[in-house]
Design an enzyme around this catalytic site. Sequence first.
Site, short mmCIF file in Angstrom:
data_model
loop_
_atom_site.label_atom_id
_atom_site.label_comp_id
_atom_site.label_asym_id
_atom_site.label_seq_id
_atom_site.Cartn_x
_atom_site.Cartn_y
_atom_site.Cartn_z
N ALA A 122 18.89 14.24 -17.86
CA ALA A 122 19.59 14.53 -19.13
C ALA A 122 20.92 13.80 -19.17
CB ALA A 122 19.79 16.04 -19.28
N ASP A 164 10.07 13.72 -17.13
CA ASP A 164 11.34 14.27 -17.61
C ASP A 164 11.96 13.37 -18.67
OD1 ASP A 164 10.70 15.85 -15.49
OD2 ASP A 164 12.56 15.52 -14.38
#
Length: 334
Positions: A122, A164
């Site tokens: 992230a 991810d």
Amino acid sequence: MRLYRNKTFARIGLLGNPSDGYEGKSLSATIRNFWASVVLYEWDQVEIITNGDDRNVFSSVSDLVTNVAMLGYYGGVRLIKATIKKFVEFCELNSIELHDRNFSVRCESNIPRQVGLAGSSAIVISTLRCLQDFYDVQIPSAVLPTLALSVENDELGISAGLQDRVVQVLGGLVYMNFAKDQAQTLCGLSHGLYANLDPTLLPPMFLAYNTQIGSPTEVLHNDLRERYNQGSQNVVKNLEKIADIAKVAYASLLTGSTFNLHSFINQNYDLRKEICKIPKEHDRMVEVAREIGLCAKFTGSGGAIVGVLPNKTKLGELETALGSSCAVISPILG
């Protein structure tokens, strides 16, 4: 002063992991409960500032040891440095000229660390998007996850898969096929076949995590990669079975059916357990959930579990069963 901001949400691996790093298939979703936020603005030097957990000053050696034990060595500064380097190299490879202005970049994250909610990726993706805006560079969304993965794989030597990064770039609920025969190349980077689905296709879910027992993702992935590269038939076959579960679940969701999702989640975990060295305290989280009638699997490398929530009363029951060391929430999907 113009600010360039980007927020990237945490993700839960629903099915298919850890086959995503081995030409497999995955089904994953972003959750809006947690995120990493990056702000970038023009500055006289290149400066990196992160949140309080990622620090280099300690009150004592005991403070340092405690910090490393809980959070590891892989803080935001290291990730951001590597991201900037890979971004510049990507632009050079694709003959993209960058202006010579410097910047300051600030990062904050509330994603629980080292429990398998993709906090590191992230930070990388938010940084990449801010750099794109600052330099006015367009990187196709199909290959942005591959560039993000190269930050950890190539630059930092951390084994991980594309799952991810793909779901965090595309957002929502995403099915991913990483088979070799689906691979395509763009801007010098390869990518798989990705499909967005409506997150409302999923039933209510639960998420439970324990930051006290987290461990860096490379602890699991480096060992698994070594055995895979050695040609372990048990590893190869189980990863293929795990990938098939994601594929079948994807087809079921397209028809509006979630009937088998409970068993798919349990099967995914059981197959993973056969090939991965799972710490007892991590495995116990899954066992506790199953003891009260819930399905459960890891969201990522361990430390957090996810499953179907048949009714709201089960949320409180799970919270009681897991104890005060675990947080139990209803993830906001999408």
